[in-house]
Design a protein around this motif. Structure first.
Motif, PDB file in Angstrom:
ATOM      1  N   ASP B 254       8.408   3.614   4.811  1.00  0.00           N
ATOM      2  CA  ASP B 254       7.241   3.631   5.683  1.00  0.00           C
ATOM      3  C   ASP B 254       6.537   4.980   5.500  1.00  0.00           C
ATOM      4  O   ASP B 254       7.084   5.891   4.897  1.00  0.00           O
ATOM      5  N   VAL B 256       5.935   7.514   7.342  1.00  0.00           N
ATOM      6  CA  VAL B 256       6.608   8.703   7.861  1.00  0.00           C
ATOM      7  C   VAL B 256       7.755   9.089   6.931  1.00  0.00           C
ATOM      8  O   VAL B 256       7.908  10.254   6.540  1.00  0.00           O
ATOM      9  N   HIS B 259       6.450  10.585   3.770  1.00  0.00           N
ATOM     10  CA  HIS B 259       5.974  11.948   3.974  1.00  0.00           C
ATOM     11  C   HIS B 259       7.154  12.928   4.022  1.00  0.00           C
ATOM     12  O   HIS B 259       7.118  13.991   3.402  1.00  0.00           O
ATOM     13  N   LEU B 260       8.199  12.553   4.755  1.00  0.00           N
ATOM     14  CA  LEU B 260       9.373  13.428   4.844  1.00  0.00           C
ATOM     15  C   LEU B 260       9.949  13.710   3.462  1.00  0.00           C
ATOM     16  O   LEU B 260      10.291  14.849   3.135  1.00  0.00           O
TER      17      LEU B 260
END
Ligand SMILES: Cc1cc2nc3c(=O)[nH]c(=O)nc-3n(C[C@H](O)[C@H](O)[C@H](O)COP(=O)(O)OP(=O)(O)OC[C@H]3O[C@@H](n4cnc5c(N)ncnc54)[C@H](O)[C@@H]3O)c2cc1C
Ligand code: FES
Ligand code: FES
Lengths: 388, 275
Positions: B254, B256, B259-260
């Motif tokens: 996903d 998020v 991005h992490l």
């Protein structure tokens, strides 16, 4: 009845001999057999730190260290520091700085703190917080604990208090470093990977309580042929690693899905329904099952659809599932995806082999070696879905 | 919770451990530090007939310094890496990684071999040793074999290891003296398993550059294109490729999560170049 094993160790300086059940962890042994109830149990899986004791001079979790593994060890609990001025200073500092309220976490806090001040004299606040982060306190908010440990670490650094305990010497002694070394045998070729099958997402959203997953793969046979196989629920189940159908009565299915994920094994037994729609060459499988070992329950449904893809068929599957019980704690959706991807690949490979008419599908109810609890979920739903 | 009953045997040597595993016919399991197996037994997620304790096998606590290589015995603990009690093939990388695993009380017992055999995708050593291009030494009833870690990780929690095989050592090429590394672990609380891990290694002397995106759903992902760009064109070129490389390797993440992972890898790269 499993056999007990002999155990001889030193606890707080005194030799102790006992016969223990192998499953007894050190904390239960200390508390139950020796009456040393200063060691507390919180989580019993290594996270909270309440059970921390010294084993051979190093802090360790007594809840995930079996007593049997401590034969020959030197164990020291919070009761065993009466002659230690540094521990006395820690107790005093905890009291002075309000480092405890209910006191449940305190024995573990003191053991960890004793290690920190010996290993890191002069540690600053940030370091103390980092080092003490494996001990949880539900009462104090940590301010007092941190202040107490920092104060005593400072006193050790100034030489006012002895670091005392030996640090770093583990039971088996320090690792040995040797030069030279035998040359490694030639590396085996990398293992053959499961057939690569492109996976694409069909579901755009999952509602909150259900996990959703979509996979698709292609097999080199036309839809009509694949569909014939799909109508034979038992045959399809045979292609799904770990699935066993015990009964098929019309729409109703009874069976089991065995899963293995690392060291975890589960067997979800349950019932389901299979509703094929020949006109659309699609179908719905629903079911739920219980893993008796863990008491975990899985529910799920899977919709599948066949579509022509060149000369072959694309099989698309959308799965929704829910896992409750202990296994659900392990539910990280990414792991499920990884597992599902591999399951799908193996399923596709078995399915193609079956369609080729060879004995290739004859790797039936072998568990795919890789399922977490989480995965179990997946399995169950997929198996239902495909007929288990 | 308490573990269900099992039998327990302490192996006197490697051969005995292999034999005991064989006699267990699939219901026997090795225990080293017990820091992963212990919780699972207590939670009854795992049931075993027999635990074969290898923690005292001295042979598995040796570090062998070869020519340009180091071979770590499987029983070296996380805290022994942290404390620098063994030479560091990664110029300090292993020390940093070892010190960031769990908590001191867990690190004192948890072992390198146990962690790699357990193959939790979110664990630290699988990412670090994938970056270092490790080869595993394995002993079993059929003798000895070696297995490259990168090919041997088949999926989450799954190393290509038979039920009667024992991981005895981990061999890695030693980074050159001038080699640089970056390690970035993202987790919400100190000591927890990672949400994302980024590793970057640049060893110009040996012409070796590797970038790894770890703590993903399966085995750590080697971002070969990023490493190639880093080596050939430098930091910015490599860094710029990270988002696309992560998205391509892990399409199911996903936004998020993606991005992490991108941030973890980019920060690791930044560390290589001194920020
Ligand atoms: C609270 C907590 C937090 C943690 N946080 C982290 C973290 O942040 N990062 C991280 O990486 N890890 C973390 N861990 C896990 C920890 O690092 C474990 O030590 C490690 O995963 C397992 O090592 P072990 O020696 O304890 O193995 P064990 O628990 O003894 O064994 C684990 C598995 O490996 C097998 N095994 C063990 N040794 C061998 C061998 N030589 N050959 C073949 N198979 C073997 C066992 O049969 C078992 O299936 C955490 C653990 C706890 C309790
Ligand atoms: S009881 Fe051992 S860590 Fe929580
Ligand atoms: S004082 Fe109550 S938990 Fe720490």
């Amino acid at each position: 009845m499993k056999r007990t094993v002999p155990l001889a160790l030193t606890v707080n300086g005194d030799p102790v001999e006992a016969q223990v059940e192998p499953r007894t962890h050190l904390a239960d042994f200390l508390r139950g057999a020796l009456g040393l109830t200063g060691t507390h149990l919180g989580c019993e899986h290594g996270v909270c730190g309440a059970c921390t004791v010294m084993i051979d001079g190093q802090p360790a979790r007594s809840c995930i260290t079996f007593a049997a593994a401590c034969d020959g060890a030197e164990v020291r609990t919070v009761e065993g520091f009466s002659d230690d001025p540094t521990m006395a200073a820690l107790r005093e500092a905890f009291s002075q700085h309000h480092g405890l309220q209910c006191g449940y976490c305190t024995p573990g806090m003191l053991i960890s703190a004793r290690d920190v001040v010996a290993r890191l004299p002069g540690a600053d606040e940030q370091r103390v917080r980092l080092e003490m982060s494996g001990n949880l306190c539900r009462c104090t908010g940590y301010m007092g604990i941190v202040a107490a440990v920092k104060q005593v670490a400072g006193q050790v650094a100034e030489g006012v208090l002895p670091p005392g305990l030996p640090t770093g010497a583990s039971l088996a002694g320090l690792p040995r470093v040797v030069a030279g070394g035998v040359s490694a045998p030639p590396a085996a070729p990398a293992p053959e990977r499961l057939a690569e099958t492109p996976a694409e997402s069909l579901l755009s959203e999952a509602d909150a309580s259900w996990q959703a997953l979509a996979e698709s793969f292609t097999v080199g046979h036309p839809p009509a042929e694949v569909w014939r196989l799909f109508e034979d629920v038992a045959a399809v189940a045979g292609c799904l690693p770990g699935a066993e159908l015990s009964e098929v009565a019309g729409e109703r299915l009874t069976g089991r899905l065995r899963v293995k994920f690392g060291p975890i094994r589960g067997a979800f037994e349950g019932e389901g329904r299979h509703r094929p729609d020949p006109a659309a060459q699609s179908g719905l499988l629903q079911g739920s099952g219980l893993d008796r070992n863990s008491g975990s329950r899985a529910r799920g449904e899977a919709r599948y659809r066949l579509e022509p893809a060149g000369a072959g068929t694309r099989v698309s599957v959308e799965v929704r599932y829910q896992l409750t019980g202990p296994l659900a704690q392990f539910g990280r959706s990414g792991l499920v995806r990884d597992f599902a991807g591999r399951l799908t690949a193996e399923f596709a490979r078995n399915l193609s082999a079956r369609l080729e008419g060879g004995a290739g599908a004859a790797r039936p109810a072998r568990e795919l070696d890789a399922v977490s609890l989480t995965l179990s979920v997946i399995w169950s739903r997929i198996r239902r879905l495909f007929g288990g | 919770m308490k573990a269900a009953a099992f039998d327990y045997a302490r192996a006197g040597d490697l051969a005995e451990a292999v034999r005991l595993l064989g006699e267990g016919e699939g219901s026997a399991k090795l225990i080293a530090g017990g820091q992963s197996l212990g919780p699972m037994l207590n939670l009854r997620l795992v049931r075993v007939g027999l635990l074969v304790d290898i923690r005292r096998l001295e042979a598995l606590r040796t570090v062998e310094e070869g020519e340009g290589t180091l071979r770590y015995g499987a029983l070296i603990t996380h805290s022994e890496f942290e404390d620098g009690r063994v030479p560091d093939a990664g110029n300090g990388l292993l020390r940093q990684v070892g010190g960031g695993i769990a908590y001191r009380a867990v690190r004192n017992r948890g072992t390198l071999g146990g962690s790699l055999a357990h193959a939790d995708p979110a664990a630290d050593w699988i990412s670090a040793f994938t970056a270092l291009d490790a080869t595993l030494q394995i002993e079993g009833p059929a003798g000895r074999r070696s297995l490259p870690l990168a090919g041997g990780l088949l999926g989450a929690f799954t190393l290509d290891l038979g039920e009667t095989e024992i991981l005895t050592a981990v061999e890695v090429p030693r980074l050159g003296a001038g080699a640089r590394w970056g390690w970035h672990k993202i987790n919400r609380k100190t000591g927890e398993f990672a949400d994302a891990i980024g590793v970057a290694l640049l060893d110009e002397e040996r012409g070796f550059c590797r970038v790894v995106c770890g703590a993903v759903e399966g085995p750590p992902v080697v971002l070969a294109a990023v490493a190639e760009a880093l080596r050939a064109e430098g930091r910015q070129a490599g860094r710029a490729l990270v988002p696309a490389a992560v998205a391509e390797a892990l399409p199911a993440l996903d936004p998020v999560g993606r991005h992490l992972h991108v941030v973890a890898v980019q920060r690791a790269i930044d560390q290589v170049f001194g920020r």
